[in-house]
Enzyme design. Structure first.
Site, PDB file in Angstrom:
ATOM      1  N   SER A 198    -134.201 -41.277 -22.983  1.00  0.00           N
ATOM      2  CA  SER A 198    -135.156 -41.217 -21.918  1.00  0.00           C
ATOM      3  C   SER A 198    -136.535 -40.682 -22.330  1.00  0.00           C
ATOM      4  O   SER A 198    -137.494 -40.858 -21.582  1.00  0.00           O
ATOM      5  CB  SER A 198    -134.610 -40.337 -20.784  1.00  0.00           C
ATOM      6  OG  SER A 198    -134.467 -38.998 -21.222  1.00  0.00           O
ATOM      7  N   SER A 237    -131.411 -38.561 -25.767  1.00  0.00           N
ATOM      8  CA  SER A 237    -132.762 -38.934 -25.341  1.00  0.00           C
ATOM      9  C   SER A 237    -133.908 -38.511 -26.246  1.00  0.00           C
ATOM     10  O   SER A 237    -135.041 -38.906 -26.008  1.00  0.00           O
ATOM     11  CB  SER A 237    -133.021 -38.401 -23.948  1.00  0.00           C
ATOM     12  OG  SER A 237    -132.389 -39.241 -23.024  1.00  0.00           O
ATOM     13  N   LYS A 267    -143.022 -34.219 -22.542  1.00  0.00           N
ATOM     14  CA  LYS A 267    -142.206 -35.039 -21.639  1.00  0.00           C
ATOM     15  C   LYS A 267    -142.341 -34.509 -20.216  1.00  0.00           C
ATOM     16  O   LYS A 267    -142.331 -33.287 -20.002  1.00  0.00           O
ATOM     17  CB  LYS A 267    -140.744 -34.994 -22.103  1.00  0.00           C
ATOM     18  CG  LYS A 267    -139.816 -35.919 -21.319  1.00  0.00           C
ATOM     19  CD  LYS A 267    -138.406 -35.884 -21.907  1.00  0.00           C
ATOM     20  CE  LYS A 267    -137.453 -36.813 -21.182  1.00  0.00           C
ATOM     21  NZ  LYS A 267    -136.100 -36.812 -21.762  1.00  0.00           N
TER      22      LYS A 267
HETATM   23  N1  GLN Z   1    -128.817 -42.231 -22.119  1.00  0.00           N
HETATM   24  C1  GLN Z   1    -128.123 -41.080 -21.659  1.00  0.00           C
HETATM   25  C2  GLN Z   1    -128.095 -41.060 -20.153  1.00  0.00           C
HETATM   26  O1  GLN Z   1    -128.581 -41.960 -19.574  1.00  0.00           O
HETATM   27  C3  GLN Z   1    -128.748 -39.820 -22.217  1.00  0.00           C
HETATM   28  C4  GLN Z   1    -129.985 -39.440 -21.518  1.00  0.00           C
HETATM   29  C5  GLN Z   1    -130.570 -38.166 -22.026  1.00  0.00           C
HETATM   30  O2  GLN Z   1    -130.275 -37.724 -23.134  1.00  0.00           O
HETATM   31  N2  GLN Z   1    -131.395 -37.547 -21.203  1.00  0.00           N
HETATM   32  O3  GLN Z   1    -127.616 -40.163 -19.554  1.00  0.00           O
END
Ligand code: GLN
Length: 486
Positions: A153, A177, A78
């Site tokens: 994400s 994410s 990532k």
């Molecule tokens: N969807 C969540 C957010 O937008 C979690 C994102 C994540 O785990 N990086 O913050």
């Protein structure tokens, strides 16, 4: 079978037995990327020349009988995990040209275990989002349905694993994410306990919630990667000095004596899709049939998790992202004569709309007049959510639930509606607030053929129990063996 379809475990065996070479395997992966990534869009940066060199080196080591768990295995990273000499963009324009001078600790660990880095994969900008649509650099599509999001994400990581464009990947999980894109792409993902894996070199979003973890084709691979990346690191003051067991050791048949908790609040959530409900309840019955005892548990503060998270995460983000000012890191707007205007223009041009929204929200919530009402209140709610889990885990070993209320949605469907997007995180956020481990394993498909994941949550540092339950379930199904038609 094509080489790129191999699991890490199978490839490891074949490399060890000299049935295939790492060069062959790595070339097969790059051929696959060449063929399909223009449709999926998982990769931001490919490091082919370097990877082929590393593969060649791996083969030389193998010839000398020196082989570790990941020797010669191509993996994707990532793009918010620092890789020395390789672009690390965080999916943001502000870091589009940033090349870290050092490796994250997890990258050094992967390298020591012999892994080959194929490239860096797409993500929501700085990890903020649930669909990868917030990337400022490119669009990633779900390999199962190209008009749908891969989740986020870590959408690039999950899409790359699901479409066989790497054998495994690293993602990061601040509020879901890893688990949510794994669920939407039909692969396995784990967010380890907070402190299990070093965050050194992980670009910070919300430091008290962030954790790196594996996204893989099956549970065995998940355990193998976890073995490598876990453990204490003196460079991360929140990493915990606790022994790392051999996680593959717990992948054994039998769930007798294991109690699973079903949180009643999780099945009363508004907007829970019937296909998700059906697949998850069916999976629970299957796991019960394998010898586990099933009880109802209560997580009474679930309804407040989204609100608490969307105060705490933006607060921490507003502070963490203050460093991108055009001076120390990344892009700078050079058109402004004054320093303040340079800051202003750099940040408003460099950050996308979701990141700006969170910085504003976080700065506001931390400001003198509002700190108590927002940040302090949210922190108190966080404690209540932790206590909910402590209480529930007195009666059970793991908790089972959906990962997300719906399967992958259409590209563009929720992007103008941040609140709906935030609410889709309802099942995953609490694990980060409590610091406990969570996992997603494939447990079915919707009528339209979209993958659905089962979430398994456990006590702090009880990753082994999650893996055991996941492994036993996986052995009775073939969801993880199905592939998107690409
Ligand atoms: N969807 C969540 C957010 O937008 C979690 C994102 C994540 O785990 N990086 O913050």
């Amino acid at each position: 079978m094509n080489l790129y379809e191999l699991t890490i475990q199978k490839a490891h065996q074949m490399i060890k037995n000299k049935e295939i070479s790492s060069v062959e395997l790595t070339r097969a992966v790059f051929d696959r990327i060449d063929k399909i990534d223009h449709q999926v869009g998982a990769y931001i940066t490919l490091t082919q020349a370097l990877a082929m060199k590393q593969a060649d080196h791996a083969d030389q080591m193998i010839a000398k009988g020196k082989i570790s768990l990941l020797t010669g295995i191509p993996v994707a990273i990532k793009d918010l995990i620092c890789t020395k000499g390789i672009h690390t963009t965080c999916g943001s324009k502000i870091l589009k040209n940033f090349i870290p001078p050092y490796n994250a600790s997890v990258i050094n660990k992967l390298k020591r275990a012999g892994a080959i880095v194929v490239g860096k994969v797409n993500m929501d900008e700085f990890g903020m989002g649930s669909s990868t649509e917030n990337s400022s650099l490119k669009l990633t599509r779900n390999p199962w349905a190209l008009d749908r999001v891969p989740g986020g994400s870590s959408g690039g990581s999950a899409a790359a694993v699901s479409a066989d464009m790497c054998l495994g990947a690293l993602g990061s999980d601040t509020g879901g994410s890893i688990r949510q894109p794994a669920s939407h792409c039909g692969v396995v993902g784990m967010k380890p306990t907070y402190g299990r894996v070093s965050r050194f070199g992980l670009v910070a979003f919300a430091s008290s919630l962030d954790q790196i973890g594996p996204i893989t084709k099956d549970v065995t691979d998940c355990a193998m990667v976890l073995n490598i990346i876990s453990g204490y690191d003196h460079k991360d003051s929140t990493s915990v000095p606790k022994d790392v067991p051999d996680y593959t050791h717990f992948l054994k048949p039998g769930l007798n004596g294991c109690t699973i908790g079903i949180p009643k609040e999780y099945f009363e959530v508004n907007g829970l899709d019937p296909s998700v409900y059906e697949s998850v309840t069916h999976a629970i019955k299957t796991i019960e049939g394998l010898g586990a005892k099933c009880i109802e548990v209560s997580l009474p503060h679930t309804a407040y998790a989204v609100a608490a998270y969307y105060i705490i995460a933006p607060c921490e983000a507003s502070s963490n992202l203050a460093r991108y000012d055009g001076v120390k890191y990344g892009a700078r707007d050079k058109t402004q004569p004054s320093m303040i205007d340079m800051y202003r223009r750099t940040r408003s041009k460099g950050f996308g709309p979701e990141v700006q929204r969170r910085i504003i929200l976080g700065t506001y919530s931390l400001s003198a007049g509002y700190y108590d009402a927002y940040y302090n209140k949210a922190s108190q709610v966080r404690t209540l959510i932790m206590e909910d889990f402590n209480q529930a885990f007195e009666a059970c070993d793991v908790i089972l639930s959906p990962v997300a209320p719906t399967p992958a949605f259409k590209i563009g469907e929720n992007i103008d509606d941040p609140l709906t997007m935030y609410l889709s995180d309802i099942y995953t956020l609490s694990a980060n607030l409590a610091g406990i481990p969570g996992m997603s394993v494939p447990c079915g498909f919707s009528k339209d053929g979209l993958p659905i994941g089962l979430q398994i949550l456990g006590k702090h540092f009880n990753e082994k129990m999650l893996l055991k339950v996941a492994y036993n379930f996986e052995q009775t199904t073939d969801f993880h063996k199905q592939k998107p038609a690409l």
